[in-house]
Design a protein around this motif. Structure first.
Motif, mmCIF file in Angstrom:
data_model
loop_
_atom_site.group_PDB
_atom_site.id
_atom_site.type_symbol
_atom_site.label_atom_id
_atom_site.label_comp_id
_atom_site.label_asym_id
_atom_site.label_seq_id
_atom_site.Cartn_x
_atom_site.Cartn_y
_atom_site.Cartn_z
ATOM 1 N N UNK A 80 17.412 89.142 -10.451
ATOM 2 C CA UNK A 80 16.731 88.824 -9.194
ATOM 3 C C UNK A 80 17.539 87.778 -8.448
ATOM 4 N N UNK A 81 18.217 88.213 -7.393
ATOM 5 C CA UNK A 81 19.061 87.308 -6.611
ATOM 6 C C UNK A 81 18.350 86.915 -5.324
ATOM 7 N N UNK A 82 17.881 87.918 -4.560
ATOM 8 C CA UNK A 82 17.046 87.709 -3.379
ATOM 9 C C UNK A 82 17.661 86.730 -2.384
ATOM 10 N N UNK A 95 20.272 91.777 5.760
ATOM 11 C CA UNK A 95 20.593 92.459 4.510
ATOM 12 C C UNK A 95 20.332 91.458 3.396
ATOM 13 N N UNK A 96 19.527 91.856 2.414
ATOM 14 C CA UNK A 96 19.159 90.973 1.316
ATOM 15 C C UNK A 96 19.671 91.564 0.018
ATOM 16 N N UNK A 97 20.525 90.813 -0.672
ATOM 17 C CA UNK A 97 20.983 91.223 -1.999
ATOM 18 C C UNK A 97 19.840 90.937 -2.964
ATOM 19 N N UNK A 98 19.214 92.005 -3.470
ATOM 20 C CA UNK A 98 18.054 91.857 -4.335
ATOM 21 C C UNK A 98 18.440 91.592 -5.779
ATOM 22 N N UNK A 108 24.863 96.912 -7.266
ATOM 23 C CA UNK A 108 24.083 95.947 -6.495
ATOM 24 C C UNK A 108 22.941 96.670 -5.811
ATOM 25 N N UNK A 109 21.742 96.084 -5.860
ATOM 26 C CA UNK A 109 20.555 96.620 -5.208
ATOM 27 C C UNK A 109 20.254 95.751 -3.996
ATOM 28 N N UNK A 110 20.175 96.399 -2.811
ATOM 29 C CA UNK A 110 19.980 95.696 -1.552
ATOM 30 C C UNK A 110 18.741 96.210 -0.828
ATOM 31 N N UNK A 111 18.082 95.334 -0.075
ATOM 32 C CA UNK A 111 17.020 95.678 0.855
ATOM 33 C C UNK A 111 17.524 95.343 2.248
ATOM 34 N N UNK A 112 17.547 96.344 3.148
ATOM 35 C CA UNK A 112 18.064 96.156 4.504
ATOM 36 C C UNK A 112 16.958 96.387 5.520
ATOM 37 N N UNK A 113 17.043 95.673 6.644
ATOM 38 C CA UNK A 113 16.173 95.903 7.798
ATOM 39 C C UNK A 113 17.036 95.757 9.046
ATOM 40 N N UNK A 114 16.915 96.721 9.953
ATOM 41 C CA UNK A 114 17.635 96.675 11.227
ATOM 42 C C UNK A 114 16.633 96.852 12.362
ATOM 43 N N UNK A 115 16.686 95.966 13.333
ATOM 44 C CA UNK A 115 15.838 96.085 14.512
ATOM 45 C C UNK A 115 16.337 97.245 15.378
ATOM 46 N N UNK A 116 15.510 97.664 16.308
ATOM 47 C CA UNK A 116 15.872 98.770 17.210
ATOM 48 C C UNK A 116 17.217 98.481 17.872
ATOM 49 N N UNK A 117 18.125 99.465 17.806
ATOM 50 C CA UNK A 117 19.426 99.345 18.428
ATOM 51 C C UNK A 117 20.445 98.513 17.653
ATOM 52 N N UNK A 118 20.050 97.888 16.563
ATOM 53 C CA UNK A 118 20.963 97.033 15.798
ATOM 54 C C UNK A 118 21.943 97.883 15.001
ATOM 55 N N UNK A 119 23.141 97.334 14.790
ATOM 56 C CA UNK A 119 24.221 98.050 14.110
ATOM 57 C C UNK A 119 24.924 97.096 13.155
ATOM 58 N N UNK A 120 25.352 97.613 12.006
ATOM 59 C CA UNK A 120 26.181 96.861 11.062
ATOM 60 C C UNK A 120 27.432 97.690 10.792
#
Length: 183
Positions: A80-82, A95-98, A108-120
């Motif tokens: 658990x890194x979080x 982006x959260x490294x879980x 690596x297990x990640x949880x990602x969230x992107x707002x409307x129109x966001x790009x990585x």
């Protein structure tokens, strides 16, 4: 209201110095081996620099350690890194490294969230690396050298990350997805 997460770079300076010294490397030798500037290493060790996730991967590889060894809290378990590893322009994009688990090198297990129109935009990983992405909310377009794909909730993709690729939220609201990186 969410509990604030630590930044993934919070422990890099301390870990980088400790791991570099344990490996018997000076800053110049490590910089050359990792393909980063000596100034970047000096600034990272002083806690005054930012670096891409790929740059952290290259430093870890040059030190003979895992990404998590380099970024994790010294007392943290890899289960658990979080920690936040990337933030977008919109407050909701992160982006959260879980967690991490061993693979040939690591997973690596990640949880990602992107707002409307966001790009990585990502840099290619080393040969043999792969990603597994599962969409939980919204719609995500993954633009890759091998061709773009658009995923909806419940859809997933597995692909080589040893190519240029980007995540783009094509939904008018928040898009969330889980990402597993295997090296």
């Amino acid at each position: 209201m969410r509990t604030p997460r630590p930044d993934v770079l919070a422990h890099v300076g301390e870990n980088l110095r400790r791991l570099r010294q344990a490996a018997g490397l000076n800053q110049t030798t490590l910089a050359e081996a990792a393909g980063v500037s000596r100034r970047t290493i000096i600034n990272l060790e002083a806690g005054e620099a930012n670096i891409s996730l790929s740059g952290l991967d290259r430093l870890a590889e040059a030190l003979g350690v895992t990404f998590v060894d380099l970024v994790g809290a010294p007392s943290a378990s890899t289960r658990r890194i979080d920690a936040v590893a990337w933030r977008g322009a919109a407050r909701e994009s992160e982006a959260v490294l879980l967690s991490s688990a061993p693979a040939r090198t690591e997973a690596q297990l990640w949880s990602w969230a992107l707002a409307a129109g966001e790009r990585y935009d990502a840099e290619p990983d080393p040969a043999g690396w792969h990603e597994m992405v599962v969409i939980t909310e919204g719609r995500l377009r993954i633009e890759r050298d091998e061709g773009p794909i658009t995923l909806a909730p419940g859809d997933y993709a597995i692909y080589s990350s040893a190519q240029t690729y980007a995540y783009f939220n094509v939904h008018d609201g928040l898009t969330r997805f889980t990402r597993v990186v295997v090296s």
